[in-house]
Scaffold this motif. Structure first.
Motif, mmCIF file in Angstrom:
data_model
loop_
_atom_site.group_PDB
_atom_site.id
_atom_site.type_symbol
_atom_site.label_atom_id
_atom_site.label_comp_id
_atom_site.label_asym_id
_atom_site.label_seq_id
_atom_site.Cartn_x
_atom_site.Cartn_y
_atom_site.Cartn_z
ATOM 1 N N ARG A 1 -0.618 1.894 2.194
ATOM 2 C CA ARG A 1 -0.107 0.517 2.122
ATOM 3 C C ARG A 1 1.416 0.488 2.137
ATOM 4 N NH1 ARG A 1 -2.296 -2.479 4.648
ATOM 5 N NH2 ARG A 1 -4.487 -2.315 4.451
ATOM 6 N N ASN A 2 2.049 1.444 1.438
ATOM 7 C CA ASN A 2 3.514 1.496 1.397
ATOM 8 C C ASN A 2 4.102 1.739 2.782
ATOM 9 O OD1 ASN A 2 3.487 1.047 -1.354
ATOM 10 N ND2 ASN A 2 3.659 3.223 -1.880
ATOM 11 N N GLN A 3 3.339 2.407 3.647
ATOM 12 C CA GLN A 3 3.807 2.693 5.011
ATOM 13 C C GLN A 3 3.289 1.662 6.015
ATOM 14 O OE1 GLN A 3 2.987 6.782 6.082
ATOM 15 N NE2 GLN A 3 3.491 7.501 4.017
ATOM 16 N N ASP A 4 2.645 0.596 5.539
ATOM 17 C CA ASP A 4 2.035 -0.448 6.388
ATOM 18 C C ASP A 4 1.032 0.139 7.375
ATOM 19 O OD1 ASP A 4 3.294 -2.633 5.233
ATOM 20 O OD2 ASP A 4 5.086 -2.411 6.492
ATOM 21 N N LEU A 5 0.227 1.111 6.891
ATOM 22 C CA LEU A 5 -0.816 1.724 7.708
ATOM 23 C C LEU A 5 -2.142 1.641 6.966
ATOM 24 C CD1 LEU A 5 1.145 4.872 8.924
ATOM 25 C CD2 LEU A 5 0.546 2.882 10.293
ATOM 26 N N ASP A 6 -3.208 2.121 7.609
ATOM 27 C CA ASP A 6 -4.542 2.093 7.025
ATOM 28 C C ASP A 6 -4.938 3.494 6.585
ATOM 29 O OD1 ASP A 6 -5.153 -0.708 7.618
ATOM 30 O OD2 ASP A 6 -5.129 -0.054 9.715
ATOM 31 N N LEU A 7 -5.879 3.552 5.643
ATOM 32 C CA LEU A 7 -6.472 4.808 5.201
ATOM 33 C C LEU A 7 -7.841 4.896 5.873
ATOM 34 C CD1 LEU A 7 -5.878 7.181 3.275
ATOM 35 C CD2 LEU A 7 -7.221 5.976 1.561
ATOM 36 N N ILE A 8 -8.041 5.910 6.713
ATOM 37 C CA ILE A 8 -9.258 6.029 7.518
ATOM 38 C C ILE A 8 -9.975 7.317 7.146
ATOM 39 C CG2 ILE A 8 -10.180 6.112 9.863
ATOM 40 C CD1 ILE A 8 -7.380 4.999 10.748
ATOM 41 N N LYS A 9 -11.273 7.217 6.821
ATOM 42 C CA LYS A 9 -12.065 8.418 6.516
ATOM 43 C C LYS A 9 -12.502 9.037 7.834
ATOM 44 C CE LYS A 9 -15.095 8.560 3.044
ATOM 45 N NZ LYS A 9 -16.367 8.450 2.290
ATOM 46 N N ILE A 10 -12.048 10.273 8.087
ATOM 47 C CA ILE A 10 -12.360 10.909 9.372
ATOM 48 C C ILE A 10 -13.394 12.024 9.245
ATOM 49 C CG2 ILE A 10 -10.193 10.312 10.500
ATOM 50 C CD1 ILE A 10 -9.169 13.107 9.859
ATOM 51 N N ALA A 11 -13.589 12.570 8.042
ATOM 52 C CA ALA A 11 -14.607 13.607 7.847
ATOM 53 C C ALA A 11 -15.306 13.346 6.518
ATOM 54 C CB ALA A 11 -13.986 14.993 7.873
ATOM 55 N N ALA A 12 -16.395 12.591 6.568
ATOM 56 C CA ALA A 12 -17.100 12.183 5.358
ATOM 57 C C ALA A 12 -17.910 13.321 4.750
ATOM 58 C CB ALA A 12 -18.020 11.004 5.660
ATOM 59 N N THR A 13 -18.339 14.292 5.549
ATOM 60 C CA THR A 13 -19.219 15.350 5.047
ATOM 61 C C THR A 13 -18.450 16.494 4.402
ATOM 62 O OG1 THR A 13 -19.227 16.373 7.225
ATOM 63 C CG2 THR A 13 -21.025 14.850 6.720
ATOM 64 N N ALA A 14 -17.131 16.538 4.579
ATOM 65 C CA ALA A 14 -16.335 17.621 3.985
ATOM 66 C C ALA A 14 -16.251 17.434 2.476
ATOM 67 C CB ALA A 14 -14.941 17.616 4.595
ATOM 68 N N THR A 15 -15.925 18.517 1.765
ATOM 69 C CA THR A 15 -15.737 18.401 0.322
ATOM 70 C C THR A 15 -14.331 18.853 -0.012
ATOM 71 O OG1 THR A 15 -17.589 19.968 0.430
ATOM 72 C CG2 THR A 15 -17.452 18.593 -1.473
ATOM 73 N N PRO A 16 -13.459 18.042 -0.507
ATOM 74 C CA PRO A 16 -13.581 16.579 -0.595
ATOM 75 C C PRO A 16 -13.443 15.941 0.792
ATOM 76 C CG PRO A 16 -11.387 17.269 -1.271
ATOM 77 C CD PRO A 16 -12.173 18.529 -1.022
ATOM 78 N N PRO A 17 -13.875 14.681 0.927
ATOM 79 C CA PRO A 17 -13.777 14.003 2.230
ATOM 80 C C PRO A 17 -12.335 13.941 2.731
ATOM 81 C CG PRO A 17 -15.112 12.728 0.710
ATOM 82 C CD PRO A 17 -14.507 13.834 -0.079
ATOM 83 N N VAL A 18 -12.174 14.008 4.050
ATOM 84 C CA VAL A 18 -10.838 13.998 4.643
ATOM 85 C C VAL A 18 -10.512 12.586 5.112
ATOM 86 C CG1 VAL A 18 -9.369 14.980 6.450
ATOM 87 C CG2 VAL A 18 -11.140 16.381 5.385
ATOM 88 N N VAL A 19 -9.340 12.102 4.711
ATOM 89 C CA VAL A 19 -8.868 10.782 5.143
ATOM 90 C C VAL A 19 -7.525 10.951 5.837
ATOM 91 C CG1 VAL A 19 -10.099 9.507 3.348
ATOM 92 C CG2 VAL A 19 -7.775 10.302 2.918
ATOM 93 N N LYS A 20 -7.212 9.995 6.703
ATOM 94 C CA LYS A 20 -5.962 10.060 7.444
ATOM 95 C C LYS A 20 -5.235 8.736 7.303
ATOM 96 C CE LYS A 20 -4.039 11.218 11.910
ATOM 97 N NZ LYS A 20 -4.276 11.750 13.234
ATOM 98 N N ILE A 21 -3.935 8.816 7.163
ATOM 99 C CA ILE A 21 -3.114 7.612 7.124
ATOM 100 C C ILE A 21 -2.686 7.338 8.553
ATOM 101 C CG2 ILE A 21 -0.972 6.603 6.283
ATOM 102 C CD1 ILE A 21 -1.236 8.415 3.809
ATOM 103 N N ALA A 22 -3.165 6.209 9.114
ATOM 104 C CA ALA A 22 -2.859 5.869 10.504
ATOM 105 C C ALA A 22 -3.120 4.384 10.728
ATOM 106 C CB ALA A 22 -3.721 6.699 11.454
#
Length: 171
Positions: free
Chosen positions: A41-62
């Motif tokens: 939010r501070n960078q005016d971008l979205d948080l997107i979950k790109i790998a839900a099955t990984a432990t912990p899940p991987v998210v990307k700021i884009a």
């Protein structure tokens, strides 16, 4: 590859801890999903979950709009590049002439070179039905002449008034 309708973004991500990847592809480490969301939010971008099955899940700021566009473009490219194998059929009679047989062989060769399977069918009519066993060598010879580029999938099989084989291209 995740479909765009199944992707979790921003507040939809409910995991306690996530591995965060920054907008430039650098790893930012493991943190709580709330902290990662605030960082996005501070960078005016979205948080997107790109790998839900990984432990912990991987998210990307884009930017989600750009991310969704790239995903759709990659899906279209994959569809364009995939090749579906078709089953082409070549029909003949048991008393086929040599030149006609060569024509059928060249047609089958073209189909096989394009990556399609070929079903070669001998059709029997009338009195030809009584000599079905004499026609089997014709199909075997057909497969033998194409053995340099093809494998015999199904040997000669009688189905009613027809006898057929299936040939597939060598990998």
């Amino acid at each position: 590859m995740a479909r765009t309708t199944e992707i979790e973004i921003n507040e939809q991500i409910r995991d306690r801890e996530v591995r965060v990847i920054g907008p430039d592809g650098e790893q930012l480490g493991i943190m709580s999903s709330k902290d990662a969301y605030m960082m996005a939010r501070n960078q005016d971008l979205d948080l997107i979950k790109i790998a839900a099955t990984a432990t912990p899940p991987v998210v990307k700021i884009a930017d989600f709009g750009k991310y969704r566009y790239e995903m759709l473009r990659k899906e279209k490219e994959a569809k364009r590049n995939q090749h579906t194998t078709e089953l082409k059929e070549i029909r003949m009679t048991p008393n086929i002439d040599t030149n006609d047989l060569n024509t059928k062989l060249s047609a089958a060769r073209k189909f096989l070179e394009k990556g399609n399977k070929v079903k070669v069918t001998l059709r029997f009519r009338g009195r030809e039905m009584s000599r079905m066993n004499q026609a089997k060598p014709l199909l075997d010879d057909f497969a033998e002449k194409l053995s340099d580029i093809a494998n015999l999938d199904k040997p000669a099989k009688v189905e009613g008034r027809n006898m057929s084989i299936v040939i597939s291209p060598k990998k």
